[in-house]
Design a protein around this motif. Structure first.
Motif, PDB file in Angstrom:
ATOM      1  N   PHE A 210       0.833  -1.201   0.000  1.00  0.00           N
ATOM      2  CA  PHE A 210       0.000   0.000   0.000  1.00  0.00           C
ATOM      3  C   PHE A 210       0.873   1.258   0.000  1.00  0.00           C
ATOM      4  O   PHE A 210       0.690   2.179  -0.813  1.00  0.00           O
ATOM      5  N   ALA A 214       1.470   3.677  -3.194  1.00  0.00           N
ATOM      6  CA  ALA A 214       1.016   5.060  -2.983  1.00  0.00           C
ATOM      7  C   ALA A 214       2.150   6.033  -3.283  1.00  0.00           C
ATOM      8  O   ALA A 214       1.922   7.110  -3.849  1.00  0.00           O
ATOM      9  N   TRP A 246      -2.723   0.478  -4.970  1.00  0.00           N
ATOM     10  CA  TRP A 246      -2.736   0.892  -3.561  1.00  0.00           C
ATOM     11  C   TRP A 246      -4.111   0.731  -2.929  1.00  0.00           C
ATOM     12  O   TRP A 246      -4.223   0.455  -1.739  1.00  0.00           O
TER      13      TRP A 246
END
Length: 330
Positions: A210, A214, A246
């Motif tokens: 994630f 991101a 993400w």
């Protein structure tokens, strides 16, 4: 008429006299050598990215989750693993910057890196980096369980492969960086012989994915219209794809964490409140808050996002408190 003695080292029109010429020759040479040595040491330190060392604190994750962090043996082993992992990461940064020195000199911001700027000579960066890459696993062989040096060596090998070629391969680059985070979280448990929960591994891996995706998404948003200005591979990704990654990673991370929190079902008799279950609230809020920065395209450096946003820092502190109480069964 008074005769004036000729001036030595007089400045010509438009020139200034060098300060070094006004100091004793021996002192000047010694001072120059000292300044050069200090500049070299400072450059080496900056090249190892001290701000990035906070990532290596993940080595405490598995021992903390198992409630085995606060014995003297555990603290000693975890501290040792932290130092060794930091040395391995530093080795990778030094070798990477030495290898990319020419390209970095043409970059508007990377040109200020010590190796690119000439503060740290390329051979010195290679030498120190290679020494750390060999020394850290070698020390681990003597002071830690067998799998720790194996993990350290695998991390160095994987990251060097990333620097050479894997960072140019779509999706693989995301996997390699994510795996680096996961290895940090695993190695603390391996050092203490702690069984690792499957939900712990899934949560850690997808939280890392994630944050990595991101960061890539933020870089892609910020470089829109400036192709090639930063990572060349970003021109191969679309912002839509990185957004999908993400968002998917955030969803899987939340699901895995909830499964961990509900894994034991009931509340231990000695526990005042169901801290494991309550910690889900803080965890989900943290993911949602971080996603705000990801959506804006400002999630460039995870440590800067976490430490720079007061609300996110408070949510993280609340989660850490509940997580600790759950582990302690308080």
């Amino acid at each position: 008429m008074t005769e004036t003695a000729p001036l030595t080292n007089a400045a010509r029109p438009g020139e200034t006299t060098l300060p070094e010429l006004r100091t004793p020759p021996g002192q000047s040479a010694a001072g120059a050598r000292e300044r050069t040595a200090l500049a070299l040491l400072g450059g080496l330190l900056r090249t190892t990215r001290p701000k990035q060392w906070v990532k290596n604190s993940l080595v405490v994750a598995a021992p903390a989750a198992a409630g085995q962090l606060f014995s003297r043996h555990a603290l000693t082993q975890v501290a040792l693993v932290f130092v060794l992992f930091t040395a391995c990461a530093a080795a990778v940064y030094l070798i990477n910057d030495a290898r990319d020195a020419e390209a970095d000199r043409a970059h508007p911001t990377k040109c200020r890196r010590p190796v690119a700027a000439g503060v740290v000579p390329v051979p010195v960066a290679y030498g120190v980096g290679g020494t750390l890459a060999v020394l850290a696993p070698a020390v681990a062989v003597w002071l830690t369980p067998p799998f720790v040096p194996a993990l350290l060596a695998a991390y160095v090998g994987m990251q060097l492969a990333y620097c050479v070629s894997l960072k140019h391969v779509l999706v693989v680059d995301l996997v390699v960086v994510t795996t680096g985070f996961l290895m940090r979280a695993v190695i603390g448990g391996v050092a203490l012989g702690i069984p690792l929960s499957r939900w712990f591994l899934i949560t850690t891996g997808f939280v890392a994915l994630f944050m990595v995706s991101a960061k890539r998404y933020s870089e892609a948003v910020q470089m829109a219209g400036k192709a090639g200005a930063t990572r060349a591979l970003l021109t191969e990704y679309t912002t839509g794809y990185l957004r999908f990654v993400w968002q998917l990673a955030a969803g899987v991370a939340v699901l895995a964490y909830c499964m961990w929190a509900l894994e034991e079902g009931g509340v231990p008799q000695e526990s005042v409140l169901p801290w494991r279950q309550l910690s889900m609230i803080a965890f989900i809020l943290a993911i949602l808050r971080y996603a705000v920065f990801a959506d804006r395209g400002t999630a460039g450096e995870p440590e800067e996002v976490v430490l720079g946003d007061r609300a996110l820092a408070l949510i993280g502190l609340a989660w850490l408190t509940m997580y600790g109480l759950a582990v302690a069964n308080w």
